[in-house]
Scaffold this motif. Structure first.
Motif, PDB file in Angstrom:
ATOM      1  N   LEU A 218     -51.543  -5.475   8.574  1.00  0.00           N
ATOM      2  CA  LEU A 218     -51.547  -5.805   9.994  1.00  0.00           C
ATOM      3  C   LEU A 218     -52.719  -6.717  10.336  1.00  0.00           C
ATOM      4  N   SER A 219     -53.864  -6.487   9.697  1.00  0.00           N
ATOM      5  CA  SER A 219     -55.037  -7.331   9.957  1.00  0.00           C
ATOM      6  C   SER A 219     -54.831  -8.758   9.465  1.00  0.00           C
ATOM      7  N   LYS A 220     -53.896  -8.948   8.521  1.00  0.00           N
ATOM      8  CA  LYS A 220     -53.598 -10.276   7.988  1.00  0.00           C
ATOM      9  C   LYS A 220     -52.393 -10.912   8.671  1.00  0.00           C
ATOM     10  N   GLY A 221     -51.889 -10.245   9.711  1.00  0.00           N
ATOM     11  CA  GLY A 221     -50.756 -10.799  10.438  1.00  0.00           C
ATOM     12  C   GLY A 221     -49.419 -10.626   9.742  1.00  0.00           C
ATOM     13  N   ARG A 222     -49.347  -9.799   8.739  1.00  0.00           N
ATOM     14  CA  ARG A 222     -48.098  -9.578   7.992  1.00  0.00           C
ATOM     15  C   ARG A 222     -47.339  -8.409   8.635  1.00  0.00           C
ATOM     16  N   THR A 223     -46.843  -8.700   9.842  1.00  0.00           N
ATOM     17  CA  THR A 223     -46.259  -7.658  10.676  1.00  0.00           C
ATOM     18  C   THR A 223     -44.986  -7.081  10.092  1.00  0.00           C
ATOM     19  N   LYS A 224     -44.108  -7.945   9.552  1.00  0.00           N
ATOM     20  CA  LYS A 224     -42.827  -7.465   9.042  1.00  0.00           C
ATOM     21  C   LYS A 224     -43.035  -6.448   7.914  1.00  0.00           C
ATOM     22  N   GLU A 225     -43.950  -6.764   6.984  1.00  0.00           N
ATOM     23  CA  GLU A 225     -44.233  -5.838   5.881  1.00  0.00           C
ATOM     24  C   GLU A 225     -44.809  -4.529   6.411  1.00  0.00           C
ATOM     25  N   THR A 226     -45.653  -4.649   7.444  1.00  0.00           N
ATOM     26  CA  THR A 226     -46.243  -3.448   8.043  1.00  0.00           C
ATOM     27  C   THR A 226     -45.168  -2.555   8.647  1.00  0.00           C
ATOM     28  N   ASP A 228     -42.003  -2.491   7.912  1.00  0.00           N
ATOM     29  CA  ASP A 228     -41.144  -1.947   6.855  1.00  0.00           C
ATOM     30  C   ASP A 228     -41.779  -0.706   6.224  1.00  0.00           C
ATOM     31  N   ILE A 229     -43.075  -0.785   5.946  1.00  0.00           N
ATOM     32  CA  ILE A 229     -43.765   0.343   5.318  1.00  0.00           C
ATOM     33  C   ILE A 229     -43.828   1.535   6.259  1.00  0.00           C
ATOM     34  N   ILE A 230     -44.196   1.275   7.519  1.00  0.00           N
ATOM     35  CA  ILE A 230     -44.288   2.369   8.500  1.00  0.00           C
ATOM     36  C   ILE A 230     -42.915   2.996   8.734  1.00  0.00           C
ATOM     37  N   THR A 231     -41.879   2.174   8.706  1.00  0.00           N
ATOM     38  CA  THR A 231     -40.522   2.698   8.892  1.00  0.00           C
ATOM     39  C   THR A 231     -40.137   3.620   7.732  1.00  0.00           C
ATOM     40  N   ARG A 232     -40.456   3.206   6.503  1.00  0.00           N
ATOM     41  CA  ARG A 232     -40.154   4.050   5.340  1.00  0.00           C
ATOM     42  C   ARG A 232     -40.949   5.352   5.399  1.00  0.00           C
ATOM     43  N   ALA A 233     -42.217   5.243   5.801  1.00  0.00           N
ATOM     44  CA  ALA A 233     -43.045   6.443   5.910  1.00  0.00           C
ATOM     45  C   ALA A 233     -42.489   7.391   6.966  1.00  0.00           C
ATOM     46  N   ALA A 234     -42.053   6.846   8.087  1.00  0.00           N
ATOM     47  CA  ALA A 234     -41.480   7.671   9.156  1.00  0.00           C
ATOM     48  C   ALA A 234     -40.196   8.349   8.676  1.00  0.00           C
ATOM     49  N   HIS A 235     -39.391   7.609   7.927  1.00  0.00           N
ATOM     50  CA  HIS A 235     -38.141   8.177   7.410  1.00  0.00           C
ATOM     51  C   HIS A 235     -38.418   9.330   6.446  1.00  0.00           C
ATOM     52  N   MET A 236     -39.405   9.169   5.577  1.00  0.00           N
ATOM     53  CA  MET A 236     -39.754  10.226   4.629  1.00  0.00           C
ATOM     54  C   MET A 236     -40.274  11.461   5.352  1.00  0.00           C
ATOM     55  N   LEU A 241     -39.331   5.518  14.469  1.00  0.00           N
ATOM     56  CA  LEU A 241     -40.211   4.625  15.216  1.00  0.00           C
ATOM     57  C   LEU A 241     -39.485   4.143  16.471  1.00  0.00           C
ATOM     58  N   THR A 242     -40.148   4.268  17.594  1.00  0.00           N
ATOM     59  CA  THR A 242     -39.572   3.784  18.845  1.00  0.00           C
ATOM     60  C   THR A 242     -39.756   2.277  18.936  1.00  0.00           C
ATOM     61  N   PRO A 243     -38.910   1.601  19.679  1.00  0.00           N
ATOM     62  CA  PRO A 243     -39.080   0.150  19.864  1.00  0.00           C
ATOM     63  C   PRO A 243     -40.457  -0.206  20.414  1.00  0.00           C
ATOM     64  N   GLU A 244     -41.014   0.685  21.234  1.00  0.00           N
ATOM     65  CA  GLU A 244     -42.336   0.419  21.807  1.00  0.00           C
ATOM     66  C   GLU A 244     -43.408   0.354  20.707  1.00  0.00           C
ATOM     67  N   VAL A 245     -43.316   1.278  19.736  1.00  0.00           N
ATOM     68  CA  VAL A 245     -44.289   1.288  18.644  1.00  0.00           C
ATOM     69  C   VAL A 245     -44.164   0.023  17.803  1.00  0.00           C
ATOM     70  N   ILE A 246     -42.927  -0.381  17.539  1.00  0.00           N
ATOM     71  CA  ILE A 246     -42.711  -1.594  16.743  1.00  0.00           C
ATOM     72  C   ILE A 246     -43.248  -2.817  17.477  1.00  0.00           C
TER      73      ILE A 246
END
Length: 255
Positions: A218-226, A228-236, A241-246
């Protein structure tokens, strides 16, 4: 009897000297039916080598290459340069983990340290062994502290003690407790070096099983990868993730 006639004793302790021998014609001495050594005999260094007692300890690089007596400085210098390598490389590798990411540095330092550690088991010279130990030292702190940082960056402050510090204390302590017994069981320094360093090759699998730091991405501006990872973590964790968080992540990544 032969030891009595060939090795002088320390006048203070009465123990056999470790680095001296009598400089006499031992053929004549042994055949002379002497009951003890002559204190006037000249002494010299152990020109015929040393005999090591392995009844408790196992062979080491020190006994293998005879780093004793006049060369007893070599193990100490080698160990000192190990920590010099750590001192010199830690700031650089810390910067590198901020520049290129946590995961690449974790893998690189484990592979480098593991390869140098295994190679050191096959050395037969001071320069080669010390150079390889210097390389191992360069990775000594970073190969696990960056993992610690990566873990901290995935949990909030109230969970950091239980999620980061407790595992470090448990597994680091357990590893340190097992190592002496493993060394005693293997009973050979080179085999021990191979076993403990070859295990670092498991780090090559990390890019497929360990996610990069979402905070770093996120600090490098790589939002999509961030996301994706947070979504996988939430699924596990059976969360969503709510649209607001994204949207918040996307906004933070745009700065």
């Amino acid at each position: 009897m032969i030891k009595e006639l060939t090795v002088p004793k320390d006048e203070t302790t009465g123990k056999f000297a470790k680095c001296k021998m009598y400089q006499v014609n031992f053929t004549q001495v042994v055949g002379g039916n002497l009951s003890g050594p002559d204190p006037t005999w000249p002494t010299t260094t152990c020109i015929n080598g040393w005999t090591f007692d392995f009844s408790l300890y196992y062979p080491t690089i020190t006994s293998q290459l005879n780093w004793v007596c006049e060369e007893d400085w070599k193990p100490f210098l080698s160990q000192s340069l190990f920590f010099v390598g750590s001192f010199m490389a830690s700031p650089v590798l810390g910067w590198a983990s901020d520049r290129w990411g946590r995961l690449p540095i974790i893998v690189a330092t484990n592979v480098m340290g593991g390869a140098a550690g295994v190679a050191s088991a096959f050395t037969n010279s001071f320069v080669a062994f010390t150079s390889l130990r210097f390389l191992v030292g360069m990775t000594f702190d970073t190969h696990y502290t960056v993992v610690y940082i990566l873990l901290l960056e995935y949990v909030s402050s109230e969970y950091r003690t239980i999620m980061a510090n407790v595992p470090i204390m448990i597994f680091l302590t357990a590893g340190l407790c097992v190592m002496p017994w493993l060394a005693l069981y293997l009973h050979d320094w080179s085999t021990f070096a191979i076993v403990i360093h070859a295990s670092q090759v498991i780090s090559l699998s990390f890019p497929w099983v360990v996610p990069e730091s979402a905070r770093w991405l996120l600090s490098k501006g790589r939002t999509k990868e961030t996301v994706d990872i947070i979504t996988r973590a939430a699924h596990m964790n059976k969360k969503s993730l709510t649209p607001e968080v994204i949207r918040e992540l996307e906004v933070r990544g745009s700065f």
